[in-house]
Design a protein around this motif. Structure first.
Motif, PDB file in Angstrom:
ATOM      1  N   PRO A   7       0.268  15.672  -0.322  1.00 56.38           N
ATOM      2  CA  PRO A   7      -1.106  15.481  -0.811  1.00 56.38           C
ATOM      3  C   PRO A   7      -1.192  14.803  -2.178  1.00 56.38           C
ATOM      4  CG  PRO A   7      -0.863  17.668   0.114  1.00 56.38           C
ATOM      5  CD  PRO A   7       0.510  17.054   0.102  1.00 56.38           C
ATOM      6  N   PHE A   8      -0.168  14.917  -2.993  1.00 52.89           N
ATOM      7  CA  PHE A   8      -0.190  14.346  -4.339  1.00 52.89           C
ATOM      8  C   PHE A   8       0.928  13.330  -4.562  1.00 52.89           C
ATOM      9  CE2 PHE A   8       2.261  18.184  -4.151  1.00 52.89           C
ATOM     10  CZ  PHE A   8       3.449  17.832  -4.766  1.00 52.89           C
ATOM     11  N   LEU A   9       1.650  12.972  -3.505  1.00 57.41           N
ATOM     12  CA  LEU A   9       2.791  12.075  -3.632  1.00 57.41           C
ATOM     13  C   LEU A   9       2.819  11.119  -2.452  1.00 57.41           C
ATOM     14  CD1 LEU A   9       5.192  11.882  -5.662  1.00 57.41           C
ATOM     15  CD2 LEU A   9       6.517  13.230  -4.047  1.00 57.41           C
ATOM     16  N   TRP A  27      -6.469   8.661  -8.994  1.00 54.55           N
ATOM     17  CA  TRP A  27      -5.719   8.453 -10.233  1.00 54.55           C
ATOM     18  C   TRP A  27      -4.225   8.451  -9.924  1.00 54.55           C
ATOM     19  CZ3 TRP A  27      -3.594  12.403 -13.944  1.00 54.55           C
ATOM     20  CH2 TRP A  27      -3.145  11.804 -15.116  1.00 54.55           C
ATOM     21  N   HIS A  28      -3.550   7.349 -10.225  1.00 57.42           N
ATOM     22  CA  HIS A  28      -2.113   7.181  -9.992  1.00 57.42           C
ATOM     23  C   HIS A  28      -1.427   6.992 -11.348  1.00 57.42           C
ATOM     24  CE1 HIS A  28      -2.401   6.367  -5.556  1.00 57.42           C
ATOM     25  NE2 HIS A  28      -3.663   6.222  -5.931  1.00 57.42           N
ATOM     26  N   PRO A  29      -1.006   8.076 -12.012  1.00 56.36           N
ATOM     27  CA  PRO A  29      -0.461   7.924 -13.366  1.00 56.36           C
ATOM     28  C   PRO A  29       0.853   7.153 -13.422  1.00 56.36           C
ATOM     29  CG  PRO A  29      -0.371  10.223 -12.666  1.00 56.36           C
ATOM     30  CD  PRO A  29      -1.105   9.473 -11.613  1.00 56.36           C
ATOM     31  N   PHE A  30       1.734   7.303 -12.428  1.00 52.00           N
ATOM     32  CA  PHE A  30       2.987   6.553 -12.462  1.00 52.00           C
ATOM     33  C   PHE A  30       3.730   6.644 -11.138  1.00 52.00           C
ATOM     34  CE2 PHE A  30       3.517  10.593 -14.681  1.00 52.00           C
ATOM     35  CZ  PHE A  30       4.538  11.200 -13.968  1.00 52.00           C
ATOM     36  N   VAL A  31       4.642   5.683 -10.979  1.00 51.67           N
ATOM     37  CA  VAL A  31       5.558   5.638  -9.841  1.00 51.67           C
ATOM     38  C   VAL A  31       6.952   5.851 -10.426  1.00 51.67           C
ATOM     39  CG1 VAL A  31       6.394   4.276  -7.885  1.00 51.67           C
ATOM     40  CG2 VAL A  31       4.031   4.003  -8.669  1.00 51.67           C
ATOM     41  N   TYR A  91       9.776   4.460  -6.249  1.00 54.25           N
ATOM     42  CA  TYR A  91       9.178   4.563  -4.916  1.00 54.25           C
ATOM     43  C   TYR A  91       8.343   5.823  -4.701  1.00 54.25           C
ATOM     44  CZ  TYR A  91      13.377   7.342  -4.528  1.00 54.25           C
ATOM     45  OH  TYR A  91      14.357   8.256  -4.771  1.00 54.25           O
ATOM     46  N   LEU A  92       8.288   6.730  -5.651  1.00 55.85           N
ATOM     47  CA  LEU A  92       7.486   7.942  -5.530  1.00 55.85           C
ATOM     48  C   LEU A  92       6.233   7.783  -6.382  1.00 55.85           C
ATOM     49  CD1 LEU A  92      10.369  10.558  -5.803  1.00 55.85           C
ATOM     50  CD2 LEU A  92       9.122   9.912  -3.733  1.00 55.85           C
ATOM     51  N   ASP A  93       5.088   7.698  -5.736  1.00 56.30           N
ATOM     52  CA  ASP A  93       3.805   7.445  -6.398  1.00 56.30           C
ATOM     53  C   ASP A  93       3.054   8.761  -6.544  1.00 56.30           C
ATOM     54  OD1 ASP A  93       1.403   6.421  -7.320  1.00 56.30           O
ATOM     55  OD2 ASP A  93       0.881   5.415  -5.443  1.00 56.30           O
ATOM     56  N   PRO A 102       0.828  -1.211   0.000  1.00 57.78           N
ATOM     57  CA  PRO A 102       0.000   0.000   0.000  1.00 57.78           C
ATOM     58  C   PRO A 102       0.865   1.265   0.000  1.00 57.78           C
ATOM     59  CG  PRO A 102       0.006  -1.036   2.161  1.00 57.78           C
ATOM     60  CD  PRO A 102       0.737  -1.961   1.246  1.00 57.78           C
ATOM     61  N   SER A 103       0.297   2.336  -0.516  1.00 55.23           N
ATOM     62  CA  SER A 103       0.985   3.628  -0.538  1.00 55.23           C
ATOM     63  C   SER A 103       0.998   4.233   0.853  1.00 55.23           C
ATOM     64  CB  SER A 103       0.289   4.596  -1.494  1.00 55.23           C
ATOM     65  OG  SER A 103       0.386   4.139  -2.809  1.00 55.23           O
ATOM     66  N   THR A 104       2.083   4.936   1.156  1.00 58.22           N
ATOM     67  CA  THR A 104       2.190   5.696   2.398  1.00 58.22           C
ATOM     68  C   THR A 104       2.199   7.167   2.017  1.00 58.22           C
ATOM     69  OG1 THR A 104       3.529   3.933   3.376  1.00 58.22           O
ATOM     70  CG2 THR A 104       3.610   6.094   4.444  1.00 58.22           C
TER      71      THR A 104
END
Length: 163
Positions: free
Chosen positions: A39-41, A125-129, A117-119, A33-35
């Motif tokens: 606010p946008f990362l 909407w998660h365009p890329f990591v 590692y940066l989402d 899961p994302s941590t």
């Protein structure tokens, strides 16, 4: 920017990126899961076996070696071009891109894939990591384009040879 300064940018930038990738591999759960970070990362560990946006993903030995060879040659060519660049701003911008490309190359050679590692996300909407090296490459390319077009330091001047 002098050659020594550019070398320091490349070495320090690549070292910082590789240290952050090692931290991410040690401290984050792969594909977990994302941590929230900003606010946008968010922080989320993934691995890219291809190039940008996982294009040309290579999951077997021959494909990985080919990808390493091509990216190594392109990084070397970029470094040679930067070394020949007579303009400080353009050379500094290329050095930043070389730092990112070198760090991703070392990471891929050592781990079989590039550590991301940066989402980036906007709501659901998660365009890329991505990783810090990707930031270096993008910022370096944008700065290079601006240095060549703006007429500022690094821009070509009348009488400069185009090579």
């Amino acid at each position: 920017m002098k050659t020594l300064s550019c070398t320091i940018v490349v070495l320090a930038g690549a070292a910082l990126d590789l240290a952050l990738k090692a931290w991410a591999r040690a401290g984050l759960e792969p594909y977990g899961p994302s941590t929230d970070f900003l606010p946008f990362l968010s922080l989320r560990l993934t691995f890219n076996e291809g190039i940008s946006f996982s294009l040309f993903s290579a999951d077997h030995g021959t494909g990985r070696l080919a990808l390493l060879a091509v990216t190594g040659l392109l990084t070397t060519a970029l470094a040679a071009w930067a070394y020949r660049m007579p303009h400080g701003g353009a050379r500094a911008a290329l050095s930043l891109a070389i730092a990112g490309a070198s760090a991703n190359l070392v990471d891929r050679a050592a781990n079989g894939a590039v550590t991301d590692y940066l989402d980036l996300h906007f709501g659901d909407w998660h365009p890329f990591v991505f990783n810090l090296a990707d930031v270096y490459i993008t910022v370096g390319a944008v700065l290079f384009l601006f240095s060549r077009r703006s007429g500022g330091p690094g821009a070509p001047r009348p009488g400069d040879a185009i090579s």
